[in-house]
Design an enzyme around this catalytic site. Structure first.
Site, mmCIF file in Angstrom:
data_model
loop_
_atom_site.group_PDB
_atom_site.id
_atom_site.type_symbol
_atom_site.label_atom_id
_atom_site.label_comp_id
_atom_site.label_asym_id
_atom_site.label_seq_id
_atom_site.Cartn_x
_atom_site.Cartn_y
_atom_site.Cartn_z
ATOM 1 N N TYR A 15 0.802 -1.227 0.000
ATOM 2 C CA TYR A 15 0.000 0.000 0.000
ATOM 3 C C TYR A 15 0.839 1.283 0.000
ATOM 4 C CZ TYR A 15 -3.781 -3.158 1.393
ATOM 5 O OH TYR A 15 -4.696 -4.175 1.444
ATOM 6 N N HIS A 20 -4.587 6.015 -1.375
ATOM 7 C CA HIS A 20 -5.159 6.043 -0.024
ATOM 8 C C HIS A 20 -4.091 6.303 1.043
ATOM 9 C CE1 HIS A 20 -9.079 5.774 1.601
ATOM 10 N NE2 HIS A 20 -9.128 4.497 1.932
ATOM 11 N N TYR A 65 -5.215 -0.198 9.822
ATOM 12 C CA TYR A 65 -5.916 -0.103 8.544
ATOM 13 C C TYR A 65 -6.878 1.074 8.617
ATOM 14 C CZ TYR A 65 -3.768 -4.348 6.891
ATOM 15 O OH TYR A 65 -2.840 -5.273 6.502
ATOM 16 N N ASN A 67 -9.981 1.967 7.995
ATOM 17 C CA ASN A 67 -11.324 2.065 8.569
ATOM 18 C C ASN A 67 -11.359 2.024 10.086
ATOM 19 O OD1 ASN A 67 -12.024 2.102 5.897
ATOM 20 N ND2 ASN A 67 -13.144 0.193 5.919
ATOM 21 N N ASN A 113 -13.793 6.858 5.173
ATOM 22 C CA ASN A 113 -13.988 5.939 6.293
ATOM 23 C C ASN A 113 -12.974 6.109 7.419
ATOM 24 O OD1 ASN A 113 -16.332 4.722 5.324
ATOM 25 N ND2 ASN A 113 -15.171 3.270 4.089
#
Length: 189
Positions: A15, A20, A65, A67, A113
């Site tokens: 990632y 993001h 993470y 969320n 989120n």
């Protein structure tokens, strides 16, 4: 601690350079700019700290993470007894073109989120945030935000992150209104 600056993202190498993870990239840039490392495991995240303009600052990358970012951030806020207005959250925003940077003192989650998790855990929307534009998705949103930046976008993102970092310096030196004037003053292209 006088301030907590949290960048939102997802842990793991796969990632690292995804859209993001603009918040994580900003924290990495700030760590380098202020000659510190974000490598201590605390508050369900990676932390580092520095002093600037007589202010003690904690940098935080939640490792929960996206969320569940609020789980990490609320632990740090509660531990240091930092008021929400001294928590600055940096994150990606699909509402803006790649490279646009905006700052505001408070507001809704805007469909993000990670921010939603922070608002739920803190019980307030009253914390400043710096939003880094990652472009408007033309495809499935989840696929888009987890994709890497195109080569032609990378320079815009890093210039946006530089602008966000300069805004943080101004905030620490002169307060949030001056920082907002600087960051919101024009579009990074």
């Amino acid at each position: 601690m006088d301030y907590i600056i949290a960048g939102l993202g997802n842990p793991g190498e796969r990632y690292t350079f995804t859209r993001h993870n603009a918040g994580f990239l900003a924290i990495d840039y700030l760590a380098q700019a202020f000659n510190t490392k974000v490598d201590k495991i605390k508050f369900k995240g990676l932390t580092g700290s520095f002093e600037y303009a007589d202010k003690k600052v904690l940098l935080l990358k939640p490792m929960t993470y996206m969320n569940s970012s609020g789980d990490s951030i609320v632990e740090a806020v509660n531990f240091y007894k930092v008021k929400p207005e001294k928590l600055i959250v940096i994150y990606d925003d699909i509402a803006f073109d790649v490279g646009v940077v905006k700052m505001r003192k408070k507001g809704s989650d805007g469909g993000h989120n990670g921010v939603k998790s922070i608002i739920q855990r803190l019980g307030t929307e009253e914390f400043p945030r710096i939003r880094i534009g990652i472009g408007v998705p033309k495809e499935d949103m989840v696929k888009y935000v987890l994709s890497e930046f195109e080569d032609y976008e990378k320079q815009k993102i890093f210039r946006a992150i530089e602008k966000a970092a300069q805004g943080i310096k101004i905030l620490l030196e002169s307060g949030i209104d001056r920082a907002m004037n600087y960051i919101n003053g024009d579009v990074v292209v």
